[in-house]
Motif scaffolding. Structure first.
Motif, PDB file in Angstrom:
ATOM      1  N   LEU A   1      39.010  34.290  44.977  1.00 29.04           N
ATOM      2  CA  LEU A   1      38.674  35.263  46.021  1.00 29.04           C
ATOM      3  C   LEU A   1      39.706  36.372  46.086  1.00 29.04           C
ATOM      4  O   LEU A   1      39.391  37.546  46.178  1.00 29.04           O
ATOM      5  CB  LEU A   1      38.585  34.553  47.375  1.00 29.04           C
ATOM      6  N   LEU A   2      40.958  35.960  46.017  1.00 30.17           N
ATOM      7  CA  LEU A   2      42.021  36.959  46.055  1.00 30.17           C
ATOM      8  C   LEU A   2      41.911  37.924  44.888  1.00 30.17           C
ATOM      9  O   LEU A   2      42.127  39.128  45.056  1.00 30.17           O
ATOM     10  CB  LEU A   2      43.390  36.279  46.001  1.00 30.17           C
ATOM     11  N   SER A   3      41.584  37.377  43.714  1.00 37.71           N
ATOM     12  CA  SER A   3      41.519  38.257  42.553  1.00 37.71           C
ATOM     13  C   SER A   3      40.461  39.314  42.765  1.00 37.71           C
ATOM     14  O   SER A   3      40.567  40.423  42.265  1.00 37.71           O
ATOM     15  CB  SER A   3      41.219  37.449  41.294  1.00 37.71           C
TER      16      SER A   3
ATOM     17  N   LEU B   1      45.310  36.627  38.597  1.00 37.93           N
ATOM     18  CA  LEU B   1      44.859  35.710  39.651  1.00 37.93           C
ATOM     19  C   LEU B   1      43.669  34.883  39.175  1.00 37.93           C
ATOM     20  O   LEU B   1      43.549  33.701  39.482  1.00 37.93           O
ATOM     21  CB  LEU B   1      44.471  36.516  40.906  1.00 37.93           C
ATOM     22  N   LEU B   2      42.843  35.527  38.419  1.00 44.17           N
ATOM     23  CA  LEU B   2      41.692  34.801  37.856  1.00 44.17           C
ATOM     24  C   LEU B   2      42.191  33.684  36.956  1.00 44.17           C
ATOM     25  O   LEU B   2      41.649  32.563  36.926  1.00 44.17           O
ATOM     26  CB  LEU B   2      40.824  35.791  37.097  1.00 44.17           C
ATOM     27  N   GLY B   3      43.218  33.992  36.205  1.00 44.14           N
ATOM     28  CA  GLY B   3      43.774  32.979  35.317  1.00 44.14           C
ATOM     29  C   GLY B   3      44.339  31.803  36.116  1.00 44.14           C
ATOM     30  O   GLY B   3      44.148  30.643  35.756  1.00 44.14           O
ATOM     31  N   ILE B   4      45.010  32.138  37.211  1.00 40.97           N
ATOM     32  CA  ILE B   4      45.556  31.070  38.045  1.00 40.97           C
ATOM     33  C   ILE B   4      44.434  30.203  38.606  1.00 40.97           C
ATOM     34  O   ILE B   4      44.511  28.969  38.620  1.00 40.97           O
ATOM     35  CB  ILE B   4      46.391  31.687  39.190  1.00 40.97           C
TER      36      ILE B   4
ATOM     37  N   LEU C   1      39.557  30.924  32.669  1.00 43.84           N
ATOM     38  CA  LEU C   1      40.916  31.154  32.177  1.00 43.84           C
ATOM     39  C   LEU C   1      40.887  31.986  30.904  1.00 43.84           C
ATOM     40  O   LEU C   1      41.631  32.955  30.753  1.00 43.84           O
ATOM     41  CB  LEU C   1      41.596  29.803  31.915  1.00 43.84           C
ATOM     42  N   VAL C   2      40.019  31.576  29.979  1.00 43.72           N
ATOM     43  CA  VAL C   2      39.991  32.315  28.716  1.00 43.72           C
ATOM     44  C   VAL C   2      39.496  33.738  28.938  1.00 43.72           C
ATOM     45  O   VAL C   2      39.982  34.681  28.336  1.00 43.72           O
ATOM     46  CB  VAL C   2      39.095  31.592  27.691  1.00 43.72           C
ATOM     47  N   ALA C   3      38.552  33.896  29.879  1.00 40.62           N
ATOM     48  CA  ALA C   3      38.080  35.243  30.184  1.00 40.62           C
ATOM     49  C   ALA C   3      39.209  36.078  30.764  1.00 40.62           C
ATOM     50  O   ALA C   3      39.305  37.282  30.527  1.00 40.62           O
ATOM     51  CB  ALA C   3      36.901  35.192  31.148  1.00 40.62           C
ATOM     52  N   ALA C   4      40.072  35.418  31.528  1.00 36.88           N
ATOM     53  CA  ALA C   4      41.193  36.149  32.099  1.00 36.88           C
ATOM     54  C   ALA C   4      42.168  36.589  31.018  1.00 36.88           C
ATOM     55  O   ALA C   4      42.815  37.626  31.138  1.00 36.88           O
ATOM     56  CB  ALA C   4      41.905  35.276  33.124  1.00 36.88           C
TER      57      ALA C   4
END
Lengths: 497, 249, 670
Positions: free
Chosen positions: C14-16, C37-40, C92-95
């Motif tokens: 959500l934050l991302s 953030l998406l990766g996190i 994660l990989v998309a990030a």
């Protein structure tokens, strides 16, 4: 005083009797004649003084057995009639390439043989294969380019297919790789090498071309070869026809994967060639013909031996062919493939076997017979114009040729082998047409004031027929190309000269 | 199926027994010329004058015949029967200079050196290129594959792609339009490679030796390992040459 | 514990999305904040999912948000955990892939902000769907997922085609959502409660449970993309940015599958084998039609979209088989089928994302969409080509990669058909296996075409000739996925062991035989029936390579290699047109299966510019022509009829009011 000249096969005209027409009338008469059912046998240019050219057209009337000659005088360009008369398109391109003349309005002006311009000997020669291919646009279309060096043991040529997957939308054929400059070499002749060069014009039609050449010289010298010589010439011509037809059926068989007939016909063709070798020492008939007659004879004993061998060969051929034409798998490959309709064949001016397989009435032995064609009666024709028709045509012609060879061997007329050839008459135009095994070959010669060749025009039947192959392949599978090509079996070097 | 089998029995075995048994050619076949110079009249040039390809030169009063230029047309047969064409079909040689036929016998082709014989002796793949040939040489080369001659039993095979080939068999006088393709084909063959020039056209231009549109034969374009004269060479001439090259004869 | 990690993941997602709103104008800010953030989110999600997978107890919580009488139930059990791990992995990989990839969009007319905003919300939505444990939270999260992905599909809204594709997507998503809602409605009606626990405890008559099943099947099927409900897929995937296509195709479809599994296995309880037959049939149809349509495409991303239809079909085949066996009392085989389907979910997420990432790089570097304009890219983009090749091999189900394992497991399940007593069913199931085999072969053919036309040969356009390799970010994303494809292909036994935890939720016996022979061997039914030693296959391949190298290497010195131009028959320059086109490659298949597609061929006569004329081939989709266009036309005609009420005549309107009043008075008085 008729403005167009008429002559027959194996005859000549004095040049003074030929009246050049104005260009427009030349064009209109040509188109009228074609509309009346005549066909173009030869169309070429002859250089005169001061940059002028004679444009000469020879039309054949198969119904009356006469040839019509039209001539006009042009300088740099001439009106193209190819759009109305597709038979002329290749001839006009040839004139343009050989002399740099412009056919105005030609729809498809492209190189024919990549030949050097006769007038510009020092100019750089055109590069073979340097042409812009006809392209069918579309993302799904891809091209397949084959040649000049092909997979088999065959002469070189370039084929450009526009394909959609397996289906051929268009085939363009670009030749010229065999061009040896034959017509140019003959100018100023006859030279010592001229007969040898003519024999090598198309190596598998040595006898056909040599026959036309010798008859032209005999016509120009005002003599006639003895009956026995002409009979031996016909014999050799039929043996040449037999050998090539049997070889073709064998090759067709090999292309469809039917190996029994392929193997037998391969061997048998060699046996037939050996019959020709018995006659003159060369399997291809080289050295047999000479202007004035022939060089070799057959005594009755030799005739008898040849007849015996012929009978055995005929028996073997019939056995091999029976297998081929009866096999359903072979027929399935050949039936309905590579169809060339009679309309297209007529429009393109096809000659010989390919024309007869599409139903056209074209065989010189019947329509414009030569000296020894008196006994020829039956023209073999098929209707459909597909690979099967062309294959069947060969079978029937093989049977007819065996009968003719047998007849000739049994009843060779007595007489000399040759007559002496005097000097050639000056300022004359002579025509000799022979029905070679592929079809009509035409030799037109014009002599100058000293009786030497001023212009020698050769038209091999392949010159007319290559376009037939290109049209026959439209809409076909590309994997059927070798079969279609073999069913026509055209000469690359006959085209290229 | 039965018909095919019965026809096979009727047609029988056609393969000739060559090279075990010498072939019988037509009596009129023009093979190796035999020159009997001893009976040559002084000053007579008729053979040299009559030869259409200028293959005959007179050296020291005796004719020397260049087999590479010879078309085997027998124009040179003079009233004194000095030059006669025998029935001998064996004509292939290794070097161009060996084709000049004078007083000595024709040195027939000897086999390849040991290294190449080891590579090609039992399996030789040839790519045939027609560099302007009239189709007679090509036809008589193609015919080697039929059962009568059966090239395959000697381990020789004609292949479709130069990349598969060990040697280049060329015919034709090398027309201007075909020169680049011929050289490209040669370049596409993998090493080591052989070149065989078959026919009068390939060796010296044949009937087209004077044409500006040809190179008058292979000349210096490619290093040739076997010359096979003839117009066209009889299939047995070519076969004999190939077998000699591989040391099988 | 896993649940709190899951919440962190959702929060990070959500934050991302929301954080970059602080600096609306800056593209760089959006990129630099959103993707990390998406990766996190991805990392936390993976850990949460992994932990949940291993737990026997599911972690649940009730949050006091939502409707007054219905609090939000959230739960993380092994099933949800598995899907959460898959979703988060791809996120994660998309990030990793994303930042360098979206730089291109910064030059476009739209700002980057909507992309990052909606991506974050999309991922959060998906994760919340997986966590939801009551119908209300589920539907809210589902709608969040659908609507945000609509905005993502419509990101490049300046093109009419994109807007239309997005519209169709939204329309079908809403219709599907409606069906799902109705399904939940039926269940909650009988269960007297909206949370999953009540629904699972409900007892329904066979008729009603079938109704509920069908509603859920259609609803989730629409989102998953089974035939004939798939028409939005090939329209929406090509127009979205590639990492979004990867997320949509790789994980959103799996969320739909999750919903379907949750509904049928968990909430409905008693599974009838007839449902399984339906699912198997639809799955087989999707598989074979999906791959046949994919074969005829030459837009790279549309082709991959149709392949998603095919792979969802394979997943549904596994589920169908599982349901059939469950309905006829063969618990172990039902577990096997379920595991095969779940494994394929994982595999498809991996290799489809890999392929979409590769396609994204190709599209971006060569600026060509059409396969017919590509070619020769293996020299220009070597790393991408290698990773794409790994994806192609995996999707073609060839060892040692992962696609092989899941399809092999599906086959093994199908081949157990003869144990069924119902002979008709027992005979039909091998037909399904045959269809699966055909699908596999056609998929391999399709990817030979894709790889061959796209990467090999000569470039067919100038733009392809000028392509260059991309930056390390996207490369790293692809390499990670390629390695994972290999890993999950080589360690199938471990993976199956993990997936067994899910199977045990529904089939308590599990599948003891499968992993009984140690980590090396996978023996689904028993070791006598079939076994697969993946590490041995890998070892064999490696050994073959090593031996070949050892044999050839010393010879290189003895026989020097000479490089020469390709043999061209002595003609001269080869041009790019002298090679097969994609359509030409598939022509034989098109001839054999002709009735499957509506095909129009046209030939335009020669003109001055195009002297040879122009040939064109158009291939449509029967589902569109036969199903949706008639429905659309029906709706329009009905609407037109109903519009007659609105005549504009004020007297009629007064009459309507009058009669409505009378009717109401009647109703009230009764």
């Amino acid at each position: 005083m008729s403005l167009s000249m008429q002559l027959k096969n194996n005859s000549s005209l004095p040049l003074n009797d030929i009246h050049p027409l104005p260009v427009e009338e030349f064009a209109s008469r040509l188109l009228h004649s074609v509309a009346d059912g005549l066909r173009v046998s030869a169309y070429f240019a002859r250089p005169r003084q001061e940059g002028q050219f004679d444009l000469i057209c020879l039309l054949a009337n198969d119904n009356s057995g006469k040839l019509q000659l039209l001539q006009t005088r042009i300088s740099e360009c001439f009106p193209s009639l190819a759009a109305q008369c597709p038979q002329l398109q290749l001839f006009e391109r040839e004139v343009a390439e050989q002399f740099g003349l412009q056919p105005v309005g030609h729809p498809w002006l492209k190189p024919v043989r990549f030949e050097r311009n006769w007038r510009e000997e020092e100019a750089p020669a055109p590069l073979a294969g340097d042409f812009s291919a006809y392209r069918v646009e579309g993302e799904e279309i891809h091209e397949v380019a084959v040649g000049p060096v092909h997979a088999g043991v065959i002469e070189p040529g370039h084929f450009r297919f526009q394909c959609h997957g397996e289906e051929v939308k268009h085939l363009e054929i670009s030749l010229g790789f065999q061009h040896r400059g034959l017509e140019k070499l003959l100018c100023g002749g006859p030279h010592k090498l001229s007969l040898k060069q003519i024999e090598a014009a198309a190596g598998d039609t040595s006898i056909g071309h040599a026959c036309a050449y010798c008859r032209n010289l005999e016509t120009l010298a005002g003599v006639q070869a003895p009956e026995r010589a002409e009979a031996l010439r016909s014999l050799a011509l039929e043996l040449e026809r037999l050998a090539n037809h049997v070889g073709d059926v064998g090759a067709l068989s090999g292309d469809t994967g039917f190996l029994p007939t392929a193997s037998y016909c391969g061997s048998i063709r060699g046996n037939i060639l050996n019959l020709t070798a018995e006659l003159c020492g060369s399997r291809f008939g080289r050295g047999l013909l000479i202007p004035g007659g022939v060089n070799f004879d057959l005594n009755p004993d030799e005739c008898r031996k040849l007849l015996e061998r012929l009978t055995v060969i005929e028996h073997e051929v019939n056995g091999a062919l029976a297998l081929f034409y009866d096999s359903p798998s072979v027929l399935a490959r050949m039936d309905g493939v590579g169809i060339l309709s009679a309309e297209i064949a007529t429009e393109l001016g096809l000659v010989g076997m390919a024309a007869r397989a599409s139903g056209l009435h074209r065989d010189l032995r019947l329509t414009h017979p030569g000296p020894a064609d008196g006994d020829f009666i039956e023209m073999v024709r098929q209707k459909r114009g597909d690979v099967h028709s062309r294959a069947l045509l060969r079978r029937r012609e093989i049977a007819a040729s065996f009968a003719m060879v047998r007849q000739l061997l049994q009843k060779l007329p007595d007489g000399d082998l040759r007559v002496a050839l005097g000097p050639l008459q000056p300022n004359r135009l002579a025509v000799a047409m022979v029905e070679g095994w592929r079809g009509e070959l035409v030799h037109v010669v014009v002599t100058d004031g000293r009786g030497k060749f001023d212009r020698y025009k050769l038209v091999d039947p392949s010159f007319h027929n290559w376009n037939g192959l290109a049209m026959a392949l439209r809409g076909q599978q590309i994997s059927d190309f070798p079969l279609c090509n073999k069913s026509f079996n055209l000469s690359y070097c006959g085209f290229d000269l | 199926m039965l018909k095919i089998l019965s026809e096979r029995f009727r047609q029988g075995n056609r393969t000739s027994a060559f090279p075990r048994v010498e072939p019988v050619l037509s009596k009129r076949f023009r093979g190796l010329p035999q020159i009997d110079a001893s009976r040559c009249q002084n000053g007579c040039q008729s053979c040299a004058d009559d030869c259409p390809t200028r293959a005959i030169e007179l050296k020291e009063g005796a004719p020397v015949l260049d087999l590479g230029r010879c078309l085997f047309c027998s124009n040179c047969v003079c009233p004194h029967d000095i030059i006669k064409f025998s029935n001998d079909y064996r004509l292939a040689v290794r070097k161009r200079k060996n084709l000049f036929l004078g007083r000595e016998e024709l040195p027939l082709a000897e086999s390849l050196d040991d290294k190449l014989k080891k590579l090609f002796g039992r399996s030789l793949k040839l790519r045939v290129v027609s560099a302007g040939g009239c189709n007679a040489c090509e036809a008589d080369c193609n015919v080697l594959g039929v059962p009568t001659y059966d090239l395959g039993r000697f381990g020789i095979q004609i292949v479709a792609s130069p990349r598969h080939a060990d040697g280049l068999l060329m015919t034709g006088p090398v027309t201007r339009n075909m020169q680049a393709a011929l050289l490209d084909t040669y370049a596409a063959l993998p090493e080591p490679k052989l070149v065989i020039a078959s026919g009068a056209c390939a060796i010296a231009g044949g009937p087209f030796c004077d044409s500006p549109e040809t190179n008058s034969g292979v000349g210096e374009l490619l290093p040739v390992d076997l010359y096979v004269p003839g117009c066209p060479p009889h299939p047995y001439t070519l076969l004999d040459g190939l077998l000699r090259l591989l040391g099988k004869r | 514990m896993p649940l709190s990690l899951a919440f962190t993941a959702v929060g990070a997602a959500l934050l991302s999305g929301l954080l970059p709103l602080v600096r609306p104008g800056s593209n760089a800010a959006a990129r630099l904040i959103a993707f990390p953030l998406l990766g996190i989110s991805g990392i936390f999600g993976m850990i949460a999912g992994g932990m949940a997978l291993g737990n026997t107890q599911s972690d649940s919580i009730v949050l006091p948000v939502g409707l007054p009488w219905l609090h939000s139930h959230l739960q993380l059990d092994p099933l949800a955990g598995f899907f959460l791990a898959v979703v988060s992995l791809v996120t994660l990989v998309a990030a990793i892939y994303g930042p360098a990839y979206v730089r291109e969009y910064e030059q476009g007319p739209q700002p980057l902000l909507p992309l990052t905003l909606f991506t974050g919300l999309f991922v959060a939505g998906m994760q919340l769907v997986l966590l939801a444990a009551d119908a209300f939270s589920f539907m809210i999260a589902w709608e969040l997922m659908s609507v945000t992905s609509y905005f993502l599909v419509a990101y490049q809204h300046q093109h009419e085609v994109n807007r239309r594709a997005a519209f169709i997507y939204l329309l079908m998503a809403q219709v599907g959502g409606l069906f799902i809602l109705l399904g939940y409605g039926v269940l909650s009606g009988f269960g007297h409660g909206f949370d999953f626990a009540h629904m699972a405890a409900a007892t329904l008559s066979p008729g009603w449970s079938s109704v509920a099943f069908l509603l859920a099947f259609v609803g989730f099927g629409m989102k998953a993309g089974v035939v004939p409900l798939h028409v939005w897929l090939p329209q929406a995937h090509p127009v979205a940015p590639s990492h979004i296509s990867a997320l949509m195709s790789g994980v959103m479809l799996k969320v739909a599958v999750y919903g379907f599994i949750r509904f049928s296995y968990d909430l409905l309880g008693g599974i009838h084998w007839q449902w399984g037959a339906l699912v198997l049939f639809v799955g087989s149809a999707s598989a074979i039609l999906g791959v046949l349509y994919a074969l005829m495409q030459h837009d790279l991303k549309r082709l991959l979209a149709y392949h998603s239809v095919e792979n969802i079909g394979i997943i549904y085949m596994g589920l169908g088989l599982s349901m059939i066996f469950a309905g006829t009392g063969h618990q172990a085989l039902a577990a096997l089928g379920l595991i095969a389907a779940l494994y394929h979910c994982l595999n498809h997420a991996l290799f489809k994302s890999l392929l979409f990432f590769g396609a994204g790089v190709v599209l971006q570097q060569s600026h060509e969409h059409d396969l017919e304009k590509m070619g020769g890219l293996i020299r220009r983009l070597p790393v991408t080509a290698t990773c794409f090749l790994v994806g192609c091999i995996s999707i073609s189900a060839l060892p040692p990669f992962n696609g092989f394992v899941s399809e092999w497991l599906t086959f093994q399940t199908a081949l157990q058909g003869p144990v069924l007593e119902n002979n008709i069913l027992g005979a039909l199931i091998p037909v399904a296996a045959a269809v699966l085999a055909l699908t596999g072969a056609l998929a391999a053919a399709c990817f030979v075409k894709v790889f061959g036309i796209c990467f090999l040969g000569l470039p067919r356009s100038e733009k392809s000739a000028a392509a260059t390799e991309t930056t390390p970010g996207p490369l790293a994303g692809q390499i990670v996925l390629a390695v994972l494809c290999l890993l999950f292909g080589v360690l199938p036994t471990w993976t199956v062991g993990q997936l067994e935890h899910i199977a045990r939720l529904f089939f308590p016996g599990g599948m003891p035989e499968t992993t009984a022979h140690g980590w090396l061997w996978l023996t689904p039914v028993s070791s006598q029936v079939a076994s697969y030693g993946a590490p041995l296959v890998l070892l064999g391949i490696g050994l073959a390579w090593v031996l070949a190298w050892l044999w050839m290497h010393p010879r290189r010195r003895r026989f020097p290699v000479r490089r020469a131009p390709a043999w061209d028959c002595g003609f001269g320059p080869l041009n790019a047109r002298m090679q097969y086109t994609a359509t030409a490659f598939t022509m034989p298949i098109r001839r054999i299966f002709r009735p499957v597609w509506p095909i129009t061929e046209s030939y335009r006569a020669p003109t001055a510019e195009e002297q040879g004329g122009r040939y064109q081939l158009k291939i449509g989709d029967w589902a569109w022509l036969k199903v949706y266009e008639p429905i659309g036309r029906l709706l329009l005609t009905t609407a037109r009829r109903m519009a007659m009420i609105q005549g504009g005549n004020i007297r009629a309107y007064l009459a309507y009011s009058f009669f409505t009043l009378i009717v109401l008075l009647l109703v009230v008085s009764l």
